[in-house]
Design an enzyme around this catalytic site. Structure first.
Site, short mmCIF file in Angstrom:
data_model
loop_
_atom_site.label_atom_id
_atom_site.label_comp_id
_atom_site.label_asym_id
_atom_site.label_seq_id
_atom_site.Cartn_x
_atom_site.Cartn_y
_atom_site.Cartn_z
N TYR A 141 -12.47 3.67 -14.30
CA TYR A 141 -13.26 2.44 -14.39
C TYR A 141 -14.75 2.73 -14.57
CZ TYR A 141 -9.84 -1.18 -13.13
OH TYR A 141 -8.80 -2.07 -13.12
N LYS A 192 -0.82 11.44 -11.07
CA LYS A 192 -0.11 11.84 -12.29
C LYS A 192 -0.44 13.32 -12.49
CE LYS A 192 2.45 10.89 -15.90
NZ LYS A 192 3.87 10.46 -15.81
N ASP A 224 4.43 6.82 -12.32
CA ASP A 224 5.54 6.12 -12.99
C ASP A 224 6.72 5.94 -12.02
OD1 ASP A 224 5.83 8.89 -13.02
OD2 ASP A 224 6.69 9.00 -15.02
N ASP A 248 -4.98 -0.62 -9.24
CA ASP A 248 -5.05 -1.95 -9.85
C ASP A 248 -3.66 -2.40 -10.27
OD1 ASP A 248 -6.18 -4.26 -11.14
OD2 ASP A 248 -5.97 -3.22 -13.05
N ASP A 252 -0.75 -5.17 -8.20
CA ASP A 252 -0.18 -6.39 -8.79
C ASP A 252 1.34 -6.39 -8.64
OD1 ASP A 252 -2.69 -7.28 -9.62
OD2 ASP A 252 -1.96 -7.90 -11.60
C1 IPM Z 1 -8.62 -6.57 -9.52
C2 IPM Z 1 -8.92 -7.11 -10.89
C3 IPM Z 1 -10.18 -6.43 -11.43
C4 IPM Z 1 -9.91 -4.95 -11.49
C5 IPM Z 1 -10.67 -6.96 -12.77
C6 IPM Z 1 -10.91 -8.46 -12.75
C7 IPM Z 1 -11.92 -6.25 -13.24
O1 IPM Z 1 -7.84 -6.93 -11.73
O2 IPM Z 1 -9.47 -6.73 -8.63
O3 IPM Z 1 -7.54 -6.02 -9.34
O4 IPM Z 1 -9.36 -4.45 -12.49
O5 IPM Z 1 -10.26 -4.26 -10.55
MG MG Z 2 -6.09 -6.21 -10.75
#
Ligand code: IPM
Ligand code: MG
Length: 357
Positions: A141, A192, A224, A248, A252
């Site tokens: 990032y 990885k 993975d 990240d 999710d």
């Molecule tokens: C998160 C979001 C952010 C990230 C985006 C909005 C930049 O997806 O906080 O997980 O990738 O960190």
């Molecule tokens: Mg995110």
């Protein structure tokens, strides 16, 4: 006591969910006489529209002086065409990096009331309680060089750098080991290392620190495989520690195990305990303004704020208990609705949590 909280609602559903979280915060403030005060600022697209940049230095400086920061979400299609360096997301990255909020804690807990809302079978997710510790201010990032360049043959090439220094790995590793000590004593480091040198180093540092935490059982897993294990047998995990981008993505996935990403709070902490608290979900522009977003991730983020930055665990527990109570009462926003429950709006959900406090 007088603790000051910076409030950055942001874009999309951000303002709607933050309004509810603030109502909850005011309710615990009143009940426990916490002496909270608030300062509001702009971030993301809202700040671009006002100031031409996604986070001004003045807002960043004001946030740095507060005791905690509550953030909604940033981004939306109306700002998608902007150059990469002034997009709404850059505001988020600037506050994370500007305040050195390197330790991102993302707890994925399945509320038993929501077992039906998960896309996985109830027996796969029942009792799920995972903490993802994501490194937040380094990795791909932030690595330099980065950009889009034109090669000699005229073709364009995009490039980013996946970089971690030993000290960056060490500090997030310590956060994760310490968190595992306070939980079930299991830490899985995700990398990885079969392909990427940066994560070979990551693995070496984790192994080197492990003897300092004899009560924590450290394991390693390729990312993975971790993605597969998370959806296949998620209950094997206690604490997961990983870099910025893998964290990240995996958080999710973990969120969906719990029924909805609308349930997942997060805390991003620096060395001095200052923290930024935000839901893991984004600004959801597709449902913004409709009053149907789930405010619980933001409300639970407020509980984390009280616990980690303000040392007000009792108030934090009161919020968490209130959330559990409204779920017991079968109230559900659209994202966690299942038949037999009662569908409520963002504001109704917020009001129900306030009433339960
Ligand atoms: C998160 C979001 C952010 C990230 C985006 C909005 C930049 O997806 O906080 O997980 O990738 O960190
Ligand atoms: Mg995110």
């Amino acid at each position: 006591m007088n603790k000051k909280i910076m409030v950055l609602p942001g874009d999309g559903i951000g303002p709607e969910i933050v309004t509810q979280a603030l109502a909850v915060l005011n309710a615990v403030d009143k009940r426990f006489k916490l002496g909270l005060s608030f300062e509001e600022g702009l971030i993301g697209g809202a700040s671009i529209d006002q100031y031409g940049e996604p986070l001004t230095d003045a807002t960043l400086a004001a946030a740095a002086k507060c005791d905690g920061i509550l953030l909604g979400a940033v981004g939306g299609p109306q700002w998608d065409a902007l150059a990469a360096d002034i997009r709404p997301e850059r505001g988020l990255l600037k506050i994370r990096s500007g305040l050195s909020l390197y330790a991102n804690l993302r707890p994925a807990i399945l509320y038993p009331q929501l077992a039906e809302a998960s896309s996985l079978k109830p027996e796969v997710v029942a009792g799920l309680d995972i903490l993802i510790v994501r490194e937040l201010t380094g990795g791909i990032y932030f690595g330099e060089p980065r950009g889009i360049r034109t090669l000699d043959n005229g073709e364009r090439q995009g490039f980013n750098s996946y970089v971690y220094s030993e000290s960056e790995i060490e500090r997030i590793a310590h956060t994760a080991f310490a968190a595992a000590q306070k939980r079930r004593g299991k830490l899985c480091s995700v990398d990885k290392a079969n392909v990427l040198e940066v994560t070979v180093l990551w693995r070496q540092v984790l192994d080197r620190l492990a003897p300092e935490y004899p009560d924590v059982e450290l394991s390693h897993m390729y990312v993975d495989n971790a993605a597969m294990q998370l959806v296949g047998a998620p209950k094997q995990f206690d604490v997961i520690v990983t870099g910025n981008m893998f964290g990240d993505i995996l958080s999710d996935a973990a969120a969906m195990l719990t029924g909805s990403i609308g349930m997942l709070p997060s805390a991003s902490l620096n060395e001095s305990g200052l923290g930024l608290y935000e839901p893991c979900h984004g600004s959801a522009p597709d449902i913004a303004g409709q009053g149907i977003a789930n405010p619980l991730a933001t409300i639970l983020s407020v509980a984390m704020l009280l616990r980690y930055s303000l040392d007000m665990a009792v108030a934090a527990e009161a919020i968490e208990a209130a959330v559990s109570k409204v779920l017991d009462a079968n109230l559900r926003t659209a994202d966690i609705y299942t038949s037999g429950t009662q569908k409520v709006s963002t504001a109704e959900m917020g009001a129900a949590v306030v009433a339960a406090i």
